[in-house]
Design an enzyme around this catalytic site. Structure first.
Site, short mmCIF file in Angstrom:
data_model
loop_
_atom_site.label_atom_id
_atom_site.label_comp_id
_atom_site.label_asym_id
_atom_site.label_seq_id
_atom_site.Cartn_x
_atom_site.Cartn_y
_atom_site.Cartn_z
N ASN A 53 5.91 1.14 3.83
CA ASN A 53 4.49 1.45 3.99
C ASN A 53 4.24 2.39 5.17
OD1 ASN A 53 1.69 1.20 3.32
ND2 ASN A 53 1.46 -0.27 4.97
N HIS A 76 -2.83 -0.13 1.43
CA HIS A 76 -3.95 0.42 0.67
C HIS A 76 -3.47 0.92 -0.69
CE1 HIS A 76 -5.89 0.66 4.61
NE2 HIS A 76 -7.03 0.84 3.98
#
Length: 120
Positions: free
Chosen positions: A91, A59
């Site tokens: 991430n 994201h």
């Protein structure tokens, strides 16, 4: 995936109220990723771009920052808000911890996220 299908920068202004709204709002993270229907197909990232690639759909505007509304939360799962990110060690590790740390303290925060994409 080409450079043309990856968002390069996003900016957000988050308030303490937005970030703390999640505990009372009932907003659920559904993890349902979708292609962006408003983008022309030639520029659109596809679910198949990530399948078997070894990259996470990272994201740019974080889903965790959008707990103030179900629509806002769901909107973060369009692929137009994603950028390929190494999962293990980045991430799902250092970047996730950094995001948790960054939203703990201020009354409001300005967030700039940029990605670096190299074509290989």
């Amino acid at each position: 995936m080409s450079v043309s299908t990856c968002l390069l920068q996003v900016g957000e202004h988050l308030t303490r109220g937005q970030l703390s709204a999640g505990s009372q709002s009932g907003v659920k993270r559904r993890d349902e990723f979708h292609e962006e229907p408003s983008e022309p197909p030639i520029f659109r990232a596809r679910l198949s771009d990530y399948r078997g690639s070894g990259y996470d759909r990272g994201h740019m505007a974080a889903a965790a920052d959008m707990k103030h509304s179900q629509h806002a939360m769901d909107s973060t799962f369009f692929l137009s808000n994603m950028c390929p990110q190494v999962g293990d060690g980045f991430n799902r590790d250092y970047w996730a911890r950094f995001e948790q740390f960054a939203v703990r303290f201020p009354r409001s925060i300005h967030v700039q996220r940029r990605s670096r994409v190299r074509e290989t």
